[in-house]
Design a protein around this motif. Structure first.
Motif, mmCIF file in Angstrom:
data_model
loop_
_atom_site.group_PDB
_atom_site.id
_atom_site.type_symbol
_atom_site.label_atom_id
_atom_site.label_comp_id
_atom_site.label_asym_id
_atom_site.label_seq_id
_atom_site.Cartn_x
_atom_site.Cartn_y
_atom_site.Cartn_z
ATOM 1 N N LYS A 379 18.381 -4.270 0.808
ATOM 2 C CA LYS A 379 17.490 -3.146 1.121
ATOM 3 C C LYS A 379 16.821 -2.610 -0.125
ATOM 4 N N ILE A 380 15.553 -2.210 0.011
ATOM 5 C CA ILE A 380 14.879 -1.466 -1.054
ATOM 6 C C ILE A 380 14.256 -0.228 -0.426
ATOM 7 N N SER A 381 14.544 0.925 -0.991
ATOM 8 C CA SER A 381 13.991 2.180 -0.464
ATOM 9 C C SER A 381 13.183 2.886 -1.539
ATOM 10 N N CYS A 382 12.063 3.493 -1.121
ATOM 11 C CA CYS A 382 11.255 4.300 -2.027
ATOM 12 C C CYS A 382 11.022 5.665 -1.406
ATOM 13 N N VAL A 383 11.231 6.703 -2.203
ATOM 14 C CA VAL A 383 10.875 8.047 -1.761
ATOM 15 C C VAL A 383 9.441 8.328 -2.188
ATOM 16 N N ILE A 384 8.663 8.814 -1.222
ATOM 17 C CA ILE A 384 7.247 9.117 -1.477
ATOM 18 C C ILE A 384 6.921 10.469 -0.847
ATOM 19 N N GLN A 385 5.700 10.936 -1.045
ATOM 20 C CA GLN A 385 5.247 12.155 -0.376
ATOM 21 C C GLN A 385 5.174 11.915 1.125
ATOM 22 N N ARG A 386 5.630 12.912 1.881
ATOM 23 C CA ARG A 386 5.713 12.705 3.331
ATOM 24 C C ARG A 386 4.358 12.416 3.968
ATOM 25 N N ARG A 387 3.299 13.008 3.429
ATOM 26 C CA ARG A 387 1.997 12.806 4.082
ATOM 27 C C ARG A 387 1.532 11.355 4.021
ATOM 28 N N PHE A 388 2.163 10.545 3.174
ATOM 29 C CA PHE A 388 1.778 9.128 3.092
ATOM 30 C C PHE A 388 2.686 8.221 3.911
ATOM 31 N N ALA A 389 3.622 8.806 4.647
ATOM 32 C CA ALA A 389 4.674 8.013 5.278
ATOM 33 C C ALA A 389 4.139 6.866 6.150
ATOM 34 N N GLU A 390 3.251 7.200 7.079
ATOM 35 C CA GLU A 390 2.769 6.178 8.023
ATOM 36 C C GLU A 390 1.947 5.113 7.304
ATOM 37 N N ARG A 391 1.103 5.585 6.414
ATOM 38 C CA ARG A 391 0.267 4.655 5.659
ATOM 39 C C ARG A 391 1.151 3.678 4.863
ATOM 40 N N ALA A 392 2.197 4.199 4.279
ATOM 41 C CA ALA A 392 3.097 3.363 3.483
ATOM 42 C C ALA A 392 3.780 2.323 4.363
ATOM 43 N N LEU A 393 4.247 2.755 5.517
ATOM 44 C CA LEU A 393 4.946 1.827 6.395
ATOM 45 C C LEU A 393 4.027 0.666 6.801
ATOM 46 N N ARG A 394 2.801 1.019 7.180
ATOM 47 C CA ARG A 394 1.881 -0.044 7.608
ATOM 48 C C ARG A 394 1.532 -0.985 6.452
ATOM 49 N N ALA A 395 1.386 -0.430 5.271
ATOM 50 C CA ALA A 395 1.038 -1.261 4.115
ATOM 51 C C ALA A 395 2.155 -2.260 3.810
ATOM 52 N N VAL A 396 3.388 -1.794 3.868
ATOM 53 C CA VAL A 396 4.511 -2.664 3.544
ATOM 54 C C VAL A 396 4.715 -3.709 4.649
ATOM 55 N N HIS A 397 4.556 -3.285 5.895
ATOM 56 C CA HIS A 397 4.675 -4.193 7.038
ATOM 57 C C HIS A 397 3.690 -5.353 6.890
ATOM 58 N N GLN A 398 2.476 -4.992 6.510
ATOM 59 C CA GLN A 398 1.422 -5.990 6.306
ATOM 60 C C GLN A 398 1.765 -6.902 5.116
ATOM 61 N N ALA A 399 2.212 -6.317 4.029
ATOM 62 C CA ALA A 399 2.468 -7.091 2.813
ATOM 63 C C ALA A 399 3.518 -8.177 3.054
ATOM 64 N N PHE A 400 4.480 -7.906 3.899
ATOM 65 C CA PHE A 400 5.520 -8.903 4.158
ATOM 66 C C PHE A 400 5.217 -9.771 5.383
ATOM 67 N N GLY A 401 4.026 -9.627 5.907
ATOM 68 C CA GLY A 401 3.594 -10.504 7.000
ATOM 69 C C GLY A 401 4.403 -10.324 8.273
ATOM 70 N N LEU A 402 4.933 -9.134 8.490
ATOM 71 C CA LEU A 402 5.832 -8.963 9.631
ATOM 72 C C LEU A 402 5.110 -9.026 10.977
ATOM 73 N N HIS A 403 3.826 -8.740 10.987
ATOM 74 C CA HIS A 403 3.084 -8.807 12.251
ATOM 75 C C HIS A 403 3.027 -10.232 12.771
ATOM 76 N N ALA A 404 3.271 -11.197 11.891
ATOM 77 C CA ALA A 404 3.193 -12.604 12.297
ATOM 78 C C ALA A 404 4.568 -13.257 12.422
ATOM 79 N N LEU A 405 5.598 -12.419 12.340
ATOM 80 C CA LEU A 405 6.961 -12.952 12.361
ATOM 81 C C LEU A 405 7.298 -13.545 13.737
ATOM 82 N N LYS A 406 8.000 -14.676 13.714
ATOM 83 C CA LYS A 406 8.432 -15.261 14.990
ATOM 84 C C LYS A 406 9.918 -15.011 15.184
ATOM 85 N N GLY A 407 10.253 -14.430 16.316
ATOM 86 C CA GLY A 407 11.660 -14.192 16.644
ATOM 87 C C GLY A 407 12.271 -13.147 15.781
#
Ligand code: ASP
Ligand code: MG
Length: 407
Positions: A379-407
């Motif tokens: 696990k890797i966790s980063c604390v950031i400003q709360r107002r960026f929470a959603e933006r951060a999640l989507r950016a990281v999800h995209q960076a690791f290619g999770l939208h294309a994950l199979k199974g």
């Protein structure tokens, strides 16, 4: 005969129509020839409503009375579900936690299960009945009612599955299973077919909200087989199981964001042995769970220590921290409650490198500043400003290619 534990969360029993549906599902399982133990949560938002009710009386109730109050929600559901099953012509019997011998310590509102005397359940199962147990609650040796922490029905289900040696513990909820991210925040999140105990433990404690964290600790420790699935469909959900080799091919299997923590900083802490021990001993003694801790390198003989705690424990933590700060001669205590923690989890991290760099780069590309970092093996966790929470999640999800994950 095999035994199945089925747990239904608040949204799965939110109204009489849904309770009847749960009854039908439970009966279907029973007719397939299994013994069935059902664990239910309180209807819909009942627990929140009860907490609200108490707030209109006092901001500082005794925790014993809090448990007396909030344990009532589940008692409503067990009775109604028993009636619904009777309507289908099948025998069922409902029990509170105390009645089925769920013994806990006396840390009210987050009690730990010490033991379960499952004799009564076993007797009723032998009679061919479906056994319904109120989740989230237990009883101390002094016969005081306790609750097991928010989301504690999961813990009831897992603990019962363990002592009764269930072949499977099914956790029925309002989503299809465990996703690569919260689908309400990231529309492209994918459902995972299977997740290892270690990953699920991290995901749960990071606030993925699918399973209570503590229930996952028990599930992992005793390798209780779990199936997290939707109560609104028959589709298979996510299996939680022991790690198998193929899981390592997926480097990151989930991204989470937790907005329920606050950061406390002790500034100007004298840099000498024993100081950290003093701070955290006192906080631990008050039952507050500390999450991340950061201590800066000292340059002038003093240092800053920051840590995060659940927001609900912030007041208590600040009181203790201020007291300790005076005692050890620290300069001041500050706090921030507008933070969020974004995390990536995956057993594949054990065998792949560069994961942290990739996460930091994804945040940097969105100009999101990282305030604290913590890592574990998976696990890797980063604390950031709360107002960026959603933006951060989507950016990281995209960076690791999770939208294309199979199974
Ligand atoms: N009703 C309790 C809660 O809302 C327990 C549970 O749902 O698991 O936290
Ligand atoms: Mg829940």
């Amino acid at each position: 005969m095999a035994l199945v534990v089925q747990k239904f969360g608040g949204s799965s029993v939110a109204n009489p129509r849904l309770i009847k549906r749960v009854a039908a599902r439970v009966v279907a399982q029973k007719k397939r020839g299994d013994d069935v133990v059902v664990v239910v949560s309180a209807i819909g938002d009942t627990t929140d409503d009860l907490i609200q009710l108490s707030r209109q009386i006092t901001k500082n109730p005794l925790e014993r009375e809090m448990d007396m109050l909030i344990s009532t929600g589940e008692q409503v559901t067990i009775a109604l579900l028993a009636m619904a099953i009777h309507q289908l012509g099948v025998e069922a019997i409902s029990f509170t936690g105390a009645q089925v011998g769920i013994l806990t310590d006396s840390s009210y509102t987050k009690a730990k299960i010490l033991d379960i005397h499952s004799k009564r359940i076993e007797e009723e199962l032998k009679k061919g009945r479906i056994v319904i147990v109120a989740g989230f609650q237990g009883m101390t040796l002094n016969q005081d009612i306790t609750t097991l922490g928010r989301g504690g029905s999961d813990l009831t289900a897992v603990a019962l599955a363990k002592v009764l040696r269930a072949k499977i513990c099914e956790i029925y909820t309002d989503v299809d299973g465990v996703y690569t991210a919260d689908p309400r925040i990231e529309k492209r999140a994918r459902k995972l077919d299977r997740v290892s105990y270690d990953e699920m433990l991290e995901l749960a404690s990071l606030g993925a909200q699918v399973m209570q964290g503590r229930s996952m600790e028990v599930a992992k420790k005793f390798e209780v087989p779990l199936h997290i699935r939707s109560s609104f469909s028959n589709r298979p959900g996510t299996m939680i199981m022991k790690e198998v080799k193929a899981m390592e091919d997926i480097v990151v299997s989930g991204v989470t964001v937790n907005k329920a923590e606050a950061k406390v900083t002790l500034r100007g802490v004298p840099d000498r042995p024993g100081v950290a021990a003093k701070i955290f001993k006192e906080i631990a003694a008050s039952n507050v769970n500390i999450d991340m801790i950061i201590q800066n390198v000292s340059r002038t003989g003093t240092t800053d220590v920051s840590f995060t705690v659940p927001q609900g424990d912030l007041r208590k933590t600040l009181e203790i921290s201020r007291r300790v700060a005076r005692k050890i001669g620290a300069e001041q205590v500050t706090y921030a409650d507008d933070i969020a923690k974004v995390s990536v989890v995956g057993v594949g991290m054990r065998s792949h490198s560069g994961i942290a760099a990739k996460m930091f780069a994804a945040l940097a590309a969105k100009r999101i500043n990282i305030e604290m970092i913590s890592t574990s093996e998976i696990k890797i966790s980063c604390v950031i400003q709360r107002r960026f929470a959603e933006r951060a999640l989507r950016a990281v999800h995209q960076a690791f290619g999770l939208h294309a994950l199979k199974g």
